[in-house]
Scaffold this motif. Sequence first.
Motif, PDB file in Angstrom:
ATOM      1  N   ASP A  14       0.826  -1.216   0.000  1.00 52.54           N
ATOM      2  CA  ASP A  14       0.000   0.000   0.000  1.00 52.54           C
ATOM      3  C   ASP A  14       0.856   1.261   0.000  1.00 52.54           C
ATOM      4  OD1 ASP A  14      -2.459  -1.262  -0.118  1.00 52.54           O
ATOM      5  OD2 ASP A  14      -2.635  -1.435   2.060  1.00 52.54           O
ATOM      6  N   LEU A  15       1.970   1.239   0.733  1.00 48.88           N
ATOM      7  CA  LEU A  15       2.859   2.399   0.768  1.00 48.88           C
ATOM      8  C   LEU A  15       3.442   2.674  -0.613  1.00 48.88           C
ATOM      9  CD1 LEU A  15       4.405   4.606   2.292  1.00 48.88           C
ATOM     10  CD2 LEU A  15       6.158   2.882   2.834  1.00 48.88           C
ATOM     11  N   VAL A  16       3.877   1.624  -1.286  1.00 46.20           N
ATOM     12  CA  VAL A  16       4.445   1.788  -2.631  1.00 46.20           C
ATOM     13  C   VAL A  16       3.374   2.298  -3.592  1.00 46.20           C
ATOM     14  CG1 VAL A  16       5.394   0.544  -4.619  1.00 46.20           C
ATOM     15  CG2 VAL A  16       6.294   0.107  -2.315  1.00 46.20           C
ATOM     16  N   ILE A  17       2.179   1.731  -3.533  1.00 44.79           N
ATOM     17  CA  ILE A  17       1.097   2.182  -4.414  1.00 44.79           C
ATOM     18  C   ILE A  17       0.822   3.667  -4.208  1.00 44.79           C
ATOM     19  CG2 ILE A  17      -1.398   1.991  -4.860  1.00 44.79           C
ATOM     20  CD1 ILE A  17      -1.132  -1.018  -4.279  1.00 44.79           C
ATOM     21  N   SER A  18       0.846   4.108  -2.953  1.00 42.68           N
ATOM     22  CA  SER A  18       0.536   5.503  -2.652  1.00 42.68           C
ATOM     23  C   SER A  18       1.555   6.471  -3.233  1.00 42.68           C
ATOM     24  CB  SER A  18       0.451   5.707  -1.133  1.00 42.68           C
ATOM     25  OG  SER A  18       1.737   5.612  -0.528  1.00 42.68           O
ATOM     26  N   GLN A  19       2.760   5.985  -3.538  1.00 44.31           N
ATOM     27  CA  GLN A  19       3.811   6.853  -4.058  1.00 44.31           C
ATOM     28  C   GLN A  19       3.895   6.863  -5.581  1.00 44.31           C
ATOM     29  OE1 GLN A  19       7.660   6.777  -1.769  1.00 44.31           O
ATOM     30  NE2 GLN A  19       6.701   4.996  -0.805  1.00 44.31           N
ATOM     31  N   LEU A  20       3.206   5.940  -6.227  1.00 42.77           N
ATOM     32  CA  LEU A  20       3.381   5.774  -7.670  1.00 42.77           C
ATOM     33  C   LEU A  20       2.908   6.982  -8.483  1.00 42.77           C
ATOM     34  CD1 LEU A  20       2.461   2.004  -8.186  1.00 42.77           C
ATOM     35  CD2 LEU A  20       4.733   3.068  -8.215  1.00 42.77           C
ATOM     36  N   VAL A  21       1.823   7.616  -8.075  1.00 45.79           N
ATOM     37  CA  VAL A  21       1.317   8.773  -8.830  1.00 45.79           C
ATOM     38  C   VAL A  21       2.345   9.901  -8.810  1.00 45.79           C
ATOM     39  CG1 VAL A  21      -0.433  10.575  -8.906  1.00 45.79           C
ATOM     40  CG2 VAL A  21      -1.103   8.212  -8.477  1.00 45.79           C
ATOM     41  N   ALA A  22       2.892  10.198  -7.621  1.00 42.30           N
ATOM     42  CA  ALA A  22       3.877  11.275  -7.509  1.00 42.30           C
ATOM     43  C   ALA A  22       5.143  10.951  -8.291  1.00 42.30           C
ATOM     44  CB  ALA A  22       4.214  11.521  -6.042  1.00 42.30           C
ATOM     45  N   ILE A  23       5.579   9.703  -8.251  1.00 41.43           N
ATOM     46  CA  ILE A  23       6.780   9.306  -8.987  1.00 41.43           C
ATOM     47  C   ILE A  23       6.558   9.452 -10.487  1.00 41.43           C
ATOM     48  CG2 ILE A  23       8.223   7.319  -9.610  1.00 41.43           C
ATOM     49  CD1 ILE A  23       7.956   6.425  -6.669  1.00 41.43           C
ATOM     50  N   LYS A  24       5.401   9.028 -10.970  1.00 45.34           N
ATOM     51  CA  LYS A  24       5.105   9.169 -12.401  1.00 45.34           C
ATOM     52  C   LYS A  24       5.074  10.639 -12.810  1.00 45.34           C
ATOM     53  CE  LYS A  24       1.986   7.656 -16.066  1.00 45.34           C
ATOM     54  NZ  LYS A  24       2.047   8.945 -16.778  1.00 45.34           N
TER      55      LYS A  24
END
Length: 232
Positions: A189-199
Amino acid sequence: MIEEPTKLQIRKSIRRPSAEQIAAFRDIPTGFLCDAMEGQGALCGTIQHIGGGRDLPTHAYGPALVADNGPAEILATMGALHIAQAGDIVVAAVHGHKNCSAAGDRFCGMMKNKGVAAFVTDGQMRDYPGIVAAGLPAWCAGLSPNSPYSNGPGKVGFGAVVGGRNIETGDMIVADRDGVVVVPFAQIDLVISQLVAIKELEDTLDEKVQGGFCDMPAVQAMLDEGSAKLID
């Protein structure tokens, strides 16, 4: 040991990410995931797409189903095939053993029939034309025509060290041409939450580079403050 170990142990209760969690990794590059985990998460670079990006799909994602074989063994992989669910990624650990196949075309064909999303191993594979015909994407440490054994002992549904990283059944696996990344179950869940910002950051930098950007402001700042210097 005083007694011979059980030839094959299969875990009955296997945790898996939710369908929503799994779907969040669709089409996500492995590099994004490593960026979300402090630059880490990839298996050893010796484990690569079997076709080098040719002939088979080059992106796969799904929960790990770990088959902990011994060197030159496939009994645990057979057990994993027996209980695999559609969308699983079978991870076959052979403890880095080389000069022996960890799976071939028939295994890949049966996994494809079962709905397995991909196959990952720290060993080698064989029957490349047949694997391509089966259509199952695979990541391995090369090719060898030598045959394995199926004597055990082996464990299915637990964990194993593969490519320098511990992988537990239920962890998320994402693989592409760059390699294979494991996202521990507790961090999904933590990784998923960061994916939008990273993209968004990646897209912004891509636009700048395509527009001609080539500066290194961090290096200039180091020169300005004296932590770096130019030498004749």
